[in-house]
Design an enzyme around this catalytic site. Structure first.
Site, PDB file in Angstrom:
ATOM      1  N   ASP A 193       0.901  -1.227  -0.148  1.00  0.00           N
ATOM      2  CA  ASP A 193      -0.029   0.074  -0.010  1.00  0.00           C
ATOM      3  C   ASP A 193       0.734   1.246   0.154  1.00  0.00           C
ATOM      4  OD1 ASP A 193       0.888  -0.484   2.719  1.00  0.00           O
ATOM      5  OD2 ASP A 193      -0.480   0.891   3.514  1.00  0.00           O
ATOM      6  N   HIS A 515       1.874  -8.724  -3.774  1.00  0.00           N
ATOM      7  CA  HIS A 515       0.854  -7.446  -3.556  1.00  0.00           C
ATOM      8  C   HIS A 515       1.514  -6.401  -3.476  1.00  0.00           C
ATOM      9  CE1 HIS A 515      -3.166  -6.451  -2.049  1.00  0.00           C
ATOM     10  NE2 HIS A 515      -2.451  -5.498  -1.133  1.00  0.00           N
ATOM     11  N   ASP A 560       1.189 -17.556  -5.017  1.00  0.00           N
ATOM     12  CA  ASP A 560       1.946 -16.471  -5.916  1.00  0.00           C
ATOM     13  C   ASP A 560       0.784 -15.721  -6.740  1.00  0.00           C
ATOM     14  OD1 ASP A 560       3.457 -14.702  -7.303  1.00  0.00           O
ATOM     15  OD2 ASP A 560       4.423 -15.997  -8.587  1.00  0.00           O
ATOM     16  N   GLU A 569       2.356 -10.265   0.041  1.00  0.00           N
ATOM     17  CA  GLU A 569       2.799  -8.746   0.251  1.00  0.00           C
ATOM     18  C   GLU A 569       4.173  -8.472   0.448  1.00  0.00           C
ATOM     19  OE1 GLU A 569       0.152  -6.477   2.643  1.00  0.00           O
ATOM     20  OE2 GLU A 569       0.780  -4.637   1.994  1.00  0.00           O
TER      21      GLU A 569
END
Ligand SMILES: [Zn+2]
Length: 587
Positions: A193, A515, A560, A569
């Site tokens: 993020d 991620h 994956d 992530e």
């Protein structure tokens, strides 16, 4: 010719030695090997796909029944080493049954693969003195890719890996106790993020600065090809400063530090410059609004920075020391203000109910930097209750930084240290490291993880065990500590149940779908390079992992898949552990 009990070197004719010189490529040109003879590598032979240092132990693992193995040279398929597989051992954590292939006596530099009759061949690997230099470069440079508030371009080496300046708008959230704009441009995106979190920045930045303090002479010459390269300062410190400057901006005038700066909720899978959500400075929602864990983390990290940057920039070092002192004073007034997400905020919480360990770390670093009695007294009054943490399964993490404080105290060369405290910490660290060595040697995958360690960020934990071992090796050198740290690195780079390198664009069979928003949103076929995946996670907190078959052993619960944030992530604190581990094993 070198010989081992189970394997033997094959005499190389002179012509082949010449070929070796001709075909010896530096790692930067390592490419996916083309299978010769129609044989493609399979997951049943597990090697470190980067490779093995020349003089150390070299072990591959085979998860299908076999008797013998050969090490072949990639350039001409010549057999360079023959050996017998060791007896099979079942591994409960993966469900695999493994036979070890030991070719430690092979010291001829080159690029090789393993062949096991009846099983197949492995992905290629190198034997080379500086085998991990390129991986270190990519792993450390990955922080540059995480830079927020500026345009990023990985350059001609990775064309197309760019993003424009991002998150230039920011303001105080109501929970911060203030209002109006507060841009705080800078720092690193935390993970997949785009948030920036003080607590996770704390252990990350501290770990990287420690890597410099402990291994600086090996790292100073490594250029990262970042905008500051060539400014006369070491590149690792140039990159770390980018995040430190942001951390300092999160300190309020009263010395306290706000917990995080993120949007209200996670953005979609867009490039950072396309994230329309403003970065909000988020506090605890009531006076004093700042959190003790975040404030003590800044005190610890800024105190280290005051030592580390002193030879390069005295003003910056002094600024850090001021910030550290003011942060410490704030924590004396507010010793345990904890943080929970205020209403309307759903980004990562990094919640922690006890900030005593953060304060211990801050006291140790401040005493180590200044020698002043106020910090020393706090450390001596409080350290003993944390000694058992040195033996905890997970020695240190973003939530539990007491070992950082204890280790730092044991490392300090400052006069006036308490001999009893130092001896107790040293004994605790050594006992813990020896236990890790013993259990890793017994583990069929030769990884330090125990069954319960296969939780969120298990790969970061494997790297973390390496950090613990390498730290202890500084305190009291023992080749077994370094060897076991390397075993954990081998696990991350392909010697695992999936035969997968868990660092993007490293090795011939790396994972490909982290991620990680820039990797998911850009047009490049491969993800951004050098990023460590979170790894297997038996707690299955996402739908991808929940859809995997039931009753899988813990080490197999991984996918994956970009949507598997609980197992795939990336995150700056795991990344810092990987960098420290690589720095420690560089020659
Ligand atoms: Zn950004």
């Amino acid at each position: 010719m070198l010989r081992s009990l189970e394997g033997s070197m094959v005499q190389a004719p002179r012509r082949e030695i010449l070929l070796k010189l001709v075909f010896f490529f530096p790692l930067s040109f390592l490419t996916v090997a083309v299978a010769i003879g129609g044989d493609t590598p399979g997951v049943n032979i597990k090697v470190d796909q980067v490779g093995y240092p020349r003089s150390g132990q070299k072990i591959a693992l085979v998860s299908a029944p076999g008797q013998t193995f050969e090490v072949k040279r990639s350039s001409d398929n010549a057999t360079i080493f023959r050996g017998k597989l060791r007896a099979a051992a079942p591994d409960a954590n993966s469900g695999d049954t493994l036979q070890a292939a030991d070719f430690s006596s092979l010291q001829l530099p080159g690029k090789y693969y393993l062949e096991v009759p009846g099983v197949g061949r492995s992905w290629p690997f190198s034997v080379e003195e500086e085998v991990f230099s390129r991986t270190f470069y990519l792993a450390m440079r990955a922080f540059y890719g995480q830079r927020c508030g500026t345009a990023v371009d990985l350059g001609p080496e990775f064309p197309g890996y760019t993003h424009a300046a991002c998150h230039l708008r920011g303001s105080f959230h109501a929970s911060s106790g203030k209002e109006g704009p507060r841009e705080n441009v800078g720092g690193w995106h935390d993970a997949g993020d785009y948030g920036r979190y003080m607590v996770n920045s704390g252990i990350t930045t501290g770990t990287l600065l420690w890597a410099w303090e402990l291994f600086g002479p090996k790292l100073g010459r490594i250029k990262l090809n970042i905008p500051e390269t060539g400014n006369g300062n070491p590149d690792l410190l140039n990159e770390v400063r980018w995040n430190l400057e942001w951390m300092l901006k999160m300190q309020d005038d009263d010395g306290g530090v706000w917990h995080k700066q993120t949007s209200e909720h996670f953005p979609g899978f867009v490039m950072p410059e396309d994230d329309p959500l403003p970065g909000l400075v988020i506090g605890t929602g009531s006076a004093p609004y700042k959190s003790t864990c975040a404030t003590a983390d800044l005190a610890a990290v800024a105190a280290i920075a005051a030592r580390v940057y002193e030879p390069y920039d005295q003003n910056f070092a002094a600024k850090n020391l001021r910030a550290a002192r003011e942060a410490w004073t704030w924590t004396e007034r507010y010793p345990n203000v904890t943080f929970r997400n205020p209403p309307g905020i759903s980004t990562g919480e990094y919640g922690d109910t006890d900030c005593g360990d953060e304060r211990l770390w801050a006291a140790a670093e401040l005493w180590r930097t200044t020698g002043e009695p106020v910090y020393h007294r706090y450390f001596l009054d409080n350290y003993a209750q944390y000694l058992p943490n040195l033996h905890a399964p997970q020695a240190e993490s973003w939530r539990e930084v007491a070992p950082m404080g204890l280790w730092s105290y044991a490392l300090a060369t400052r006069q006036g240290a308490d001999a009893h405290a130092r001896a107790a910490i040293r004994q605790g660290a050594l006992t813990a490291a020896r236990e890790i060595v013993d259990r890793t040697r017994r583990n069929p995958y030769r990884v330090s993880l125990v069954a319960t360690d296969y939780a969120w960020g298990s790969n970061g934990l494997a790297a973390n065990y390496g950090v613990q071992l390498l730290f202890t090796n500084v305190l009291s050198p023992d080749p077994a500590f370094v060897e076991t740290a390397l075993d954990n690195l081998h696990y991350l780079l392909g010697r695992n149940t999936f035969s997968l390198s868990w660092v993007t664009q490293v090795g011939a069979n790396p994972y490909r779908h982290p991620h990680h928003r820039p990797s998911g949103a850009d047009k490049n076929p491969e993800p951004w390079p050098g990023l460590l995946s979170g790894g297997p996670n038996a707690a299955r907190q996402d739908a991808v992992l929940q859809a995997l078959p039931p009753h899988l052993p813990p080490a197999k619960i991984y996918s994956d898949n970009q949507d598997s944030y609980a197992s795939n992530e990336v995150c700056i604190n795991w990344q810092a552990m990987l960098v420290f581990l690589l720095a420690g094993v560089l020659p």
